[in-house]
Design a protein around this motif. Structure first.
Motif, PDB file in Angstrom:
ATOM      1  N   ILE A 229       0.780  -1.230   0.141  1.00 15.85           N
ATOM      2  CA  ILE A 229       0.055   0.042   0.086  1.00 15.85           C
ATOM      3  C   ILE A 229       0.853   1.174   0.038  1.00 15.85           C
ATOM      4  N   GLY A 230       0.705   2.140  -1.112  1.00 16.17           N
ATOM      5  CA  GLY A 230       1.294   3.387  -0.853  1.00 16.17           C
ATOM      6  C   GLY A 230       0.978   4.295   0.101  1.00 16.17           C
ATOM      7  N   ASP A 231       1.739   4.793   0.843  1.00 16.77           N
ATOM      8  CA  ASP A 231       1.181   5.715   1.830  1.00 16.77           C
ATOM      9  C   ASP A 231       0.601   7.123   1.596  1.00 16.77           C
ATOM     10  N   LYS A 232       1.162   7.362   0.657  1.00 16.48           N
ATOM     11  CA  LYS A 232       0.621   8.900  -0.097  1.00 16.48           C
ATOM     12  C   LYS A 232      -0.473   8.746  -0.737  1.00 16.48           C
ATOM     13  N   SER A 233      -0.277   7.927  -1.970  1.00 17.71           N
ATOM     14  CA  SER A 233      -1.218   7.606  -3.100  1.00 17.71           C
ATOM     15  C   SER A 233      -2.518   6.994  -2.758  1.00 17.71           C
ATOM     16  N   GLY A 234      -2.578   5.947  -1.816  1.00 20.90           N
ATOM     17  CA  GLY A 234      -3.390   5.066  -1.506  1.00 20.90           C
ATOM     18  C   GLY A 234      -3.500   3.909  -2.485  1.00 20.90           C
ATOM     19  N   ILE A 235      -2.650   3.748  -3.391  1.00 21.05           N
ATOM     20  CA  ILE A 235      -2.658   2.799  -4.296  1.00 21.05           C
ATOM     21  C   ILE A 235      -2.383   1.597  -3.728  1.00 21.05           C
ATOM     22  N   VAL A 236      -3.076   0.258  -3.838  1.00 18.28           N
ATOM     23  CA  VAL A 236      -2.784  -0.896  -3.477  1.00 18.28           C
ATOM     24  C   VAL A 236      -2.251  -2.038  -4.463  1.00 18.28           C
ATOM     25  N   MET A 237      -1.077  -2.515  -4.413  1.00 26.65           N
ATOM     26  CA  MET A 237      -0.893  -3.285  -5.396  1.00 26.65           C
ATOM     27  C   MET A 237      -0.932  -4.878  -4.839  1.00 26.65           C
ATOM     28  N   ASP A 238      -1.470  -5.883  -5.512  1.00 24.24           N
ATOM     29  CA  ASP A 238      -1.496  -7.072  -5.143  1.00 24.24           C
ATOM     30  C   ASP A 238      -0.601  -7.970  -5.938  1.00 24.24           C
ATOM     31  N   VAL A 239       0.268  -8.864  -5.647  1.00 26.21           N
ATOM     32  CA  VAL A 239       1.061  -9.760  -6.192  1.00 26.21           C
ATOM     33  C   VAL A 239       0.631 -11.121  -6.297  1.00 26.21           C
ATOM     34  N   LEU A 240       0.367 -11.706  -7.506  1.00 24.99           N
ATOM     35  CA  LEU A 240      -0.292 -12.944  -7.818  1.00 24.99           C
ATOM     36  C   LEU A 240       0.674 -13.571  -8.499  1.00 24.99           C
ATOM     37  N   THR A 241       1.021 -14.951  -8.481  1.00 23.69           N
ATOM     38  CA  THR A 241       2.121 -15.965  -8.904  1.00 23.69           C
ATOM     39  C   THR A 241       1.727 -17.348  -8.889  1.00 23.69           C
ATOM     40  N   THR A 242       2.324 -17.954  -9.818  1.00 27.67           N
ATOM     41  CA  THR A 242       2.524 -19.471  -9.912  1.00 27.67           C
ATOM     42  C   THR A 242       3.903 -19.967  -9.199  1.00 27.67           C
ATOM     43  N   GLU A 243       4.567 -18.950  -9.044  1.00 27.59           N
ATOM     44  CA  GLU A 243       6.121 -19.463  -8.374  1.00 27.59           C
ATOM     45  C   GLU A 243       6.270 -19.737  -7.073  1.00 27.59           C
ATOM     46  N   PRO A 244       7.009 -20.586  -6.496  1.00 23.82           N
ATOM     47  CA  PRO A 244       7.258 -20.945  -5.317  1.00 23.82           C
ATOM     48  C   PRO A 244       8.111 -19.777  -4.317  1.00 23.82           C
ATOM     49  N   GLY A 245       8.583 -18.934  -5.074  1.00 32.34           N
ATOM     50  CA  GLY A 245       9.381 -17.949  -4.165  1.00 32.34           C
ATOM     51  C   GLY A 245       9.058 -16.445  -4.674  1.00 32.34           C
ATOM     52  N   LEU A 246       9.426 -15.379  -3.834  1.00 29.80           N
ATOM     53  CA  LEU A 246       9.468 -14.115  -3.977  1.00 29.80           C
ATOM     54  C   LEU A 246      10.619 -13.432  -3.460  1.00 29.80           C
TER      55      LEU A 246
END
Length: 381
Positions: A299-316
């Motif tokens: 979550i961006g503290d100033k913009s209010g933009i939320v980014m969700d990350v989705l994946t089929t991978e085992p690691g990040l």
């Protein structure tokens, strides 16, 4: 991909903020500091260019030089388009940059390989060491420096192809790679496919540098982060995994609930944070299947933009911008100052060819492999 109800509502709201939901609303002029002519040229005998994607909700600017995400426009809480991906003003800027990976596709093997060396079928392969004693992100000339064959399939979809020939960066086999960038709803969708005519190794990812308050807006340490992982892979002083899985509980690496990135980043008594000068570590994701799953939120503290990350991978791989040194000018004229961006790279684990306990990245000849990741955007309710 099925989006959560809140994101469907968000998409409807976004459409009402513009005069209509047509592709033409997000044009080149919407990006600060991008001149398409600066991306038109020739590298290694192949033509480079800039490709604009839009679906009327979000927009992406992508160059086939390194398959890089140059810019990514998403609406903030006020409905204003914000460029949340750091990029540079043209191909020459990328060629001269001291940070090779801004927005780039990474291969053949993302992340680090210990001592630049691995063994496959009894044969030793010595790679170029470009990160101290180790190989990082494919070696001296990884995928970030090659020109991909590009085909813009429609307004919101770009297909990139590259043939990494046998012996390139001393990896075996002719590795054929296809990457499709597409804008779906409010998400940047990245689908990878690869195959080889000989046994080899591959670990593909994208190295987008994000700031959800916008490129050039300052530090990211006040962003809130959640990573769905109970363990991570500790590293030695050269950032090579030790081979163990360590619990995140009661450590600065626990992001199972939303936590500010900077809340514990300068916990100097933590050896792992000292090694990485902050966060530069791989998380073993909690997964219930091999399907596309949500694994992280920012979550961006100033913009209010939320980014969700989705994946089929085992690691990040979570990287908190610890090696950004104010040496490179971004497309809007700002500098890549210390911790003004973060990365969340979906991947298999670092040094996998030398770690038998990690998920394998061996590519068998005649078999097609695939991976799927999405960076999906909304606003804080």
């Amino acid at each position: 991909m099925k989006l959560a109800g809140s994101f469907i509502i968000f998409a409807i709201v976004v459409c009402t903020l513009f005069t209509s939901c047509k592709t033409k609303e997000i044009e080149l002029s919407s990006y600060s500091g991008i001149d398409a002519q600066n991306f038109k040229g020739t590298v290694d005998g192949k033509k480079t260019d800039l490709f604009l994607l839009s679906n009327g909700k979000i927009g992406a600017a992508i160059t086939n030089y390194g398959g890089r995400v140059v810019g990514l426009l998403v609406p903030d809480k006020e409905g204003k388009l914000v460029d949340v991906s750091l990029g540079m003003a043209g191909v020459k800027a990328y060629e001269q940059c001291t940070e090779p990976y801004f927005g780039a596709l990474i291969g053949r093997v993302g992340n680090r390989i210990a001592n630049g060396n691995f063994s496959l079928d009894g044969k030793e392969y010595q790679l170029f060491k470009n990160n101290g004693p180790n190989t990082l992100h494919g070696g001296k000339k990884g995928f970030q420096y090659v020109v991909w064959d590009a085909d813009q399939l429609n307004d919101s979809t770009l297909k990139l192809n590259y043939l990494s020939k046998d012996g390139e960066e001393n990896f075996p086999g002719n590795l054929s790679v296809e990457v499709i960038y597409s804008l779906r709803g409010t998400g940047l969708d990245i689908q990878y496919k690869w195959s080889s005519d000989a046994r080899t190794v591959a670990n593909l990812t994208n190295h987008a540098f994000f700031n959800l308050n916008g490129e050039g807006s300052g530090t990211i340490i006040n962003h809130q982060l959640m990573i769905n992982a109970d363990t991570y892979t500790p590293v030695d002083e050269t950032l090579i995994p030790t081979g163990e899985l360590a619990a995140v509980l009661s450590t600065p690496f626990d992001f199972n609930t939303l936590t500010e990135i900077g809340e514990r980043i300068d916990t100097l008594k933590n050896e792992q944070l000292l090694f990485g000068k902050g966060y530069d570590h791989n998380y073993k994701l909690n997964r219930s299947s091999n399907a596309l799953e949500k694994v992280a939120k920012v979550i961006g503290d100033k913009s209010g933009i939320v980014m969700d990350v989705l994946t089929t991978e085992p690691g990040l791989q979570f990287y908190s911008g610890n090696f950004m040194q104010s040496k490179n000018k971004m497309k809007n004229g700002s500098l890549d100052d210390f911790r003004t961006a973060f990365c969340l790279e979906t991947q298999h684990f670092p040094d996998a060819p030398n770690q038998p306990g990690f998920p394998s990245i061996i590519v068998e000849p005649g078999r097609e492999y695939s991976s799927h990741s999405v960076y999906s955007f909304g606003i804080l309710k």
